[in-house]
Design an enzyme around this catalytic site. Structure first.
Site, PDB file in Angstrom:
ATOM      1  NE  ARG A 105      81.977 -22.831 -36.627  1.00 50.17           N
ATOM      2  CZ  ARG A 105      83.146 -22.852 -36.005  1.00 50.17           C
ATOM      3  NH1 ARG A 105      83.199 -22.991 -34.681  1.00 50.17           N
ATOM      4  NH2 ARG A 105      84.268 -22.754 -36.684  1.00 50.17           N
ATOM      5  NE  ARG A 144      77.602 -29.432 -29.292  1.00 48.63           N
ATOM      6  CZ  ARG A 144      76.377 -29.044 -29.667  1.00 48.63           C
ATOM      7  NH1 ARG A 144      75.332 -29.797 -29.373  1.00 48.63           N
ATOM      8  NH2 ARG A 144      76.192 -27.922 -30.309  1.00 48.63           N
ATOM      9  CE1 TYR A 150      62.479 -18.022 -15.464  1.00 56.58           C
ATOM     10  CE2 TYR A 150      62.591 -15.650 -15.840  1.00 56.58           C
ATOM     11  CZ  TYR A 150      62.223 -16.724 -15.057  1.00 56.58           C
ATOM     12  OH  TYR A 150      61.607 -16.497 -13.848  1.00 56.58           O
ATOM     13  NE  ARG A 172      51.737 -21.714  -9.879  1.00 57.41           N
ATOM     14  CZ  ARG A 172      52.289 -20.734 -10.601  1.00 57.41           C
ATOM     15  NH1 ARG A 172      51.670 -20.246 -11.654  1.00 57.41           N
ATOM     16  NH2 ARG A 172      53.475 -20.254 -10.261  1.00 57.41           N
ATOM     17  CE  LYS A 176      62.150 -19.372 -12.164  1.00 52.18           C
ATOM     18  NZ  LYS A 176      61.655 -18.040 -11.826  1.00 52.18           N
ATOM     19  CD  GLU A 194      60.844 -20.933  -9.688  1.00 50.81           C
ATOM     20  OE1 GLU A 194      59.843 -20.906 -10.427  1.00 50.81           O
ATOM     21  OE2 GLU A 194      61.360 -19.915  -9.214  1.00 50.81           O
ATOM     22  CG  ASP A 195      56.628 -22.942 -11.985  1.00 54.76           C
ATOM     23  OD1 ASP A 195      56.288 -21.850 -11.514  1.00 54.76           O
ATOM     24  OD2 ASP A 195      57.180 -23.049 -13.095  1.00 54.76           O
ATOM     25  CG  ASN A 201      47.849 -21.257  -6.523  1.00 52.64           C
ATOM     26  OD1 ASN A 201      48.973 -20.888  -6.841  1.00 52.64           O
ATOM     27  ND2 ASN A 201      46.768 -20.867  -7.172  1.00 52.64           N
ATOM     28  CG  ASP A 233      61.265 -16.820  -8.353  1.00 52.56           C
ATOM     29  OD1 ASP A 233      61.688 -15.754  -7.881  1.00 52.56           O
ATOM     30  OD2 ASP A 233      61.069 -16.992  -9.577  1.00 52.56           O
ATOM     31  CG  ASP A 234      56.271 -19.796  -8.615  1.00 53.44           C
ATOM     32  OD1 ASP A 234      56.535 -19.410  -9.755  1.00 53.44           O
ATOM     33  OD2 ASP A 234      56.587 -20.925  -8.195  1.00 53.44           O
ATOM     34  CD  GLU A 243      52.210 -20.481  -6.332  1.00 54.30           C
ATOM     35  OE1 GLU A 243      53.369 -20.543  -5.901  1.00 54.30           O
ATOM     36  OE2 GLU A 243      51.601 -21.450  -6.782  1.00 54.30           O
ATOM     37  CB  ALA A 244      51.572 -14.712  -8.600  1.00 50.32           C
ATOM     38  CG  ASN A 284      55.551 -15.138 -17.522  1.00 50.98           C
ATOM     39  OD1 ASN A 284      55.722 -14.320 -18.398  1.00 50.98           O
ATOM     40  ND2 ASN A 284      56.043 -14.993 -16.300  1.00 50.98           N
ATOM     41  CG  ASN A 291      62.389 -11.875 -16.448  1.00 52.75           C
ATOM     42  OD1 ASN A 291      62.520 -12.753 -15.605  1.00 52.75           O
ATOM     43  ND2 ASN A 291      62.643 -12.054 -17.724  1.00 52.75           N
TER      44      ASN A 291
END
Length: 552
Positions: free
Chosen positions: A82, A106, A127, A180, A198, A266-267, A270, A289-290, A325-326, A431, A475
C-alpha cells in the site's frame, strides 16, 4: 489479568539479498521483540511499537487496542505494498518526502523496510536533493517535531535538555547550526531536515538502530527568515557566546552518553567547520561530513577513474571550482593518497589548484585568503580572468565542482577539458541538483562520451550514439554510515583522517569492471549496505592494528 510489561512481536523485515550483521545491540536485527509498558492508544501513537493493522488478535486483546483498528489483520507485506503504491501515484518530490516522513512518524519499521527495499529510488527523497527542498519549506510542511532543538538562550541548561530526550542509550549524534545547508545557505532551524535525513541513512545503510541516533539543531539565529520561521527571530550570533554554547553542548553529550559517543557535524559555515574540527577532534569522537565525508567519496571516484585510465593518482592535476570546506577536505585527502604513493607533501600540493569567487588562489592576490587555503597557494601562472582561463592555463586532468553556484562548468569549459584529455574527469558535486556545476548530459555529450563523470545529486542515464552511460553519484551516504558503524562497533574515541582514506579505497575497490564500463564510478546504491559493512570491518581492523602498535 493484564500484564504490566507487555511484549509486542514485530515481524521480521525481508532480506533483500544481504544479511545484516548483528553486533551487540547497535544494529537492526532480522527480527525484534519490542518490549513496552505502553498499552492502548499510546502504544499505537509510538512509531517504535506501532505496527498498524499488523497486530494479531491476541496482541490487540492483551495490549488494549482491540476495536481501535479495523478487524482485518494485515501482514507487513500488504502494508508495504500500500505504501509503495501510494508513493508511485505521487509525482511531486516534496509530496513524497512529506508522505515518507509521515510514515516514519507513525510506523518506524514499515518506513525502514520500504526505504531499504528501494534505497536507490527513495534516497533522493529522504536525502539530497529533495531534503534541501524540504528544509527550505520546513516551516510550511511542519507536522511533528523531530530531534532536539537547543538555542543560544539555553546556555547553562543543555544537559537538562538532553535529559528530556526519551532515549537514554544514544550512540550517535548528528548536529547542525543550519548556517550552510547544502548549497542553499543559512536556513537556521529549518536545517533540522539534514540531521534527520542523515540518521535515517545510518539505519537504512548501516543498520544502526534508530533509537540510538539523535538529531540536533543548534539555534543561534539566522540571517534569512520568512514569516513562518520557527526559530529565534534574531540575527545569527557569532560572538563568544556561540563558541561557549558549542563547548557546553559537546561536554553535555559525553557526560550524558559517554566519551565514545559519535558526534557528526553537518552544514556548519566554512569559517566554523574547520576550527571546530581542529578544536574537538582530539578531545571527542567527532568528524565533519562536509569536510571528511565529501573528501572520501570524491577520492573514491578519483581512484575508480584511475582504474579506467590506467594512470596513477600521482599523475593527475586537479582544479577545484570552489575553495571552501568541501574543496579543502578533498584536496587534503588527495594529498594523503598521493603521499601514500611516494610523493612528498609539497609535490602533491603542487598538483592541486583552487578557484573561488575571487579567482585563482595564488600568492599575493589582493583578495584575502583563509588560513586553511594557504597550503594550496601557488605562484601565479599568468593572467587568469575566468574559470575557463584557469582550465586552459593549468591544463587539469580533473575538475571538481564544489562551489554551490550552479552551472559554472560551461559548455566551453567542458569542451576544453575534452580537447586536452582523452578521458577528462568531471565531478559536479554541488547539491542540490540545480546547484550542480553541469548536467550529466552536457558532460557526456560535449566530450563525445569520453568523460568520467560524477555528481553530488543524482542524474539519470544518458544515451549517446547508441550507448547508455550511467552517471556516478558521489553521495556521502557511501561513506558516513559505514564510518559511523565502524566507530560504534570499535568504541574508538577519536577519528583520524586515515579512516577516511581507507574508506575511500574500500569504496573504490567495490566497483566492478562491468560497472566501470557502464560509466559508473561508484557501486549501485542498492549495494550500499554491503558497502557500509565492508567499510566498517576494514575501519575496525585498522583501529585494532593501531591499538596493537601503540606503546603500553
Amino acid at each position: 489479568m493484564l500484564l504490566q510489561h507487555q511484549t509486542v512481536v514485530v515481524p521480521p523485515r525481508p532480506v533483500t539479498g544481504h544479511h545484516v550483521i548483528q553486533a551487540e545491540d547497535h544494529l537492526v536485527p532480522e527480527a525484534v521483540w519490542a518490549h513496552t509498558k505502553e498499552k492502548g492508544k499510546p502504544l499505537m501513537l509510538n512509531p517504535r511499537t506501532n505496527k498498524g493493522m499488523a497486530f494479531s488478535l491476541p496482541e490487540r486483546q492483551i495490549l488494549g487496542i482491540h476495536g481501535l483498528l479495523p478487524p482485518k489483520v494485515e501482514t507487513q507485506d500488504i502494508q508495504a505494498m500500500r505504501f509503495q503504491n501510494n508513493l508511485k501515484n505521487m509525482t511531486d518530490p516534496l509530496q513524497k518526502y512529506i508522505y515518507l516522513m509521515g510514515i516514519q512518524e507513525r510506523n518506524e519499521r514499515l518506513f525502514y523496510r520500504v526505504l531499504m527495499e528501494d534505497i536507490e529510488e527513495l534516497m533522493p527523497i529522504v536525502y539530497t536533493p529533495t531534503v534541501g527542498l524540504a528544509c527550505t519549506h520546513y516551516g510550511h510542511i511542519f507536522r511533528r517535531p523531530k530531534g532536539l532543538f537547543i538555542s543560544i538562550r539555553d546556555k547553562g541548561h543543555i544537559r537538562s535538555i538532553l535529559d528530556n530526550w526519551p532515549e537514554t542509550n544514544v550512540a550517535a549524534v548528528v548536529v547542525t547550526d543550519g548556517e550552510r545547508i547544502l548549497g542553499l545557505g543559512d536556513l537556521g532551524v529549518y536545517g533540522m531536515g539534514i540531521p534527520v535525513g542523515k540518521l535515517c541513512l545510518y539505519t537504512a545503510c548501516a543498520g544502526i538502530r534508530p533509537e540510538r541516533c539523535l538529531p540536533v539543531a543548534i539555534d543561534v539565529g539566522t540571517n534569512n527568515q520568512d514569516p513562518l520561521y520557527m526559530g529565534l527571530y534574531q540575527e545569527r550570533d557569532n560572538s563568544q557566546a556561540y563558541d561557549d554554547l558549542i563547548d557546553e553542548f559537546m561536554e553535555a553529550v559525553v557526560e550524558k552518553y559517554g566519551q565514545d559517543t559519535l558526534i557528526q557535524f553537518e552544514d556548519f559555515g566554512n569559517h566554523n567547520a574547520f576550527r571546530f574540527l581542529r578544536k574537538y577532534r582530539e578531545k571527542y569522537c567527532t568528524f565533519n561530513d562536509d569536510i571528511q565525508g565529501t573528501a572520501a567519496v570524491a577520492l573514491a571516484g578519483l581512484l575508480a577513474a584511475q582504474r579506467a585510465l590506467g594512470k596513477p593518482i600521482t599523475e593527475h592535476r586537479v582544479l577545484f571550482l570552489g575553495a571552501g570546506e568541501a574543496a579543502l577536505g578533498i584536496a587534503n585527502l588527495i594529498v594523503m593518497a598521493m603521499m601514500e604513493r611516494g610523493m612528498t607533501q609539497a609535490e602533491a600540493r603542487n598538483k592541486i589548484w583552487l578557484y573561488d569567487k575571487d579567482g585563482l588562489l595564488v600568492k599575493g592576490r589582493l583578495q584575502e585568503t583563509d588560513s586553511n587555503q594557504e597550503a594550496f597557494l601557488h605562484d601565479s601562472p599568468g593572467t587568469v580572468q575566468s574559470f575557463l582561463d584557469a582550465v586552459n592555463t593549468i591544463k587539469p586532468t580533473a575538475i571538481i565542482g564544489v562551489s554551490g553556484a550552479g552551472r559554472l562548468f560551461t559548455h566551453d569549459v567542458i569542451k576544453a577539458m575534452g580537447a586536452m584529455n582523452d578521458r577528462p574527469i568531471i565531478f559536479a558535486l554541488s547539491n542540490p541538483t540545480n546547484k550542480a556545476e553541469c548536467t550529466a548530459e552536457d558532460a557526456y555529450t560535449l566530450t563525445d562520451g569520453r568523460c568520467l563523470f560524477a555528481s553530488g545529486s543524482p542524474f539519470g542515464p544518458v544515451t549517446l550514439n547508441g550507448r547508455i552511460y550511467t552517471p556516478g553519484q558521489g553521495n556521502n551516504a557511501y561513506i558516513f554510515p559505514g564510518v559511523a558503524l565502524a566507530v560504534i562497533l570499535s568504541g574508538v574515541r577519536h577519528i583520524s583522517d586515515t579512516v577516511f582514506l581507507e574508506a575511500a579505497k574500500t569504496l573504490a575497490e567495490q566497483l566492478t569492471d562491468k560497472e566501470l564500463e557502464e560509466g559508473r564510478l561508484y557501486p549501485p546504491l542498492s549495494n550500499i549496505r554491503e558497502v557500509s559493512i565492508r567499510m566498517a570491518v576494514k575501519a575496525s581492523l585498522l583501529k585494532t592494528i593501531t591499538k596493537l602498535k601503540e606503546p603500553n
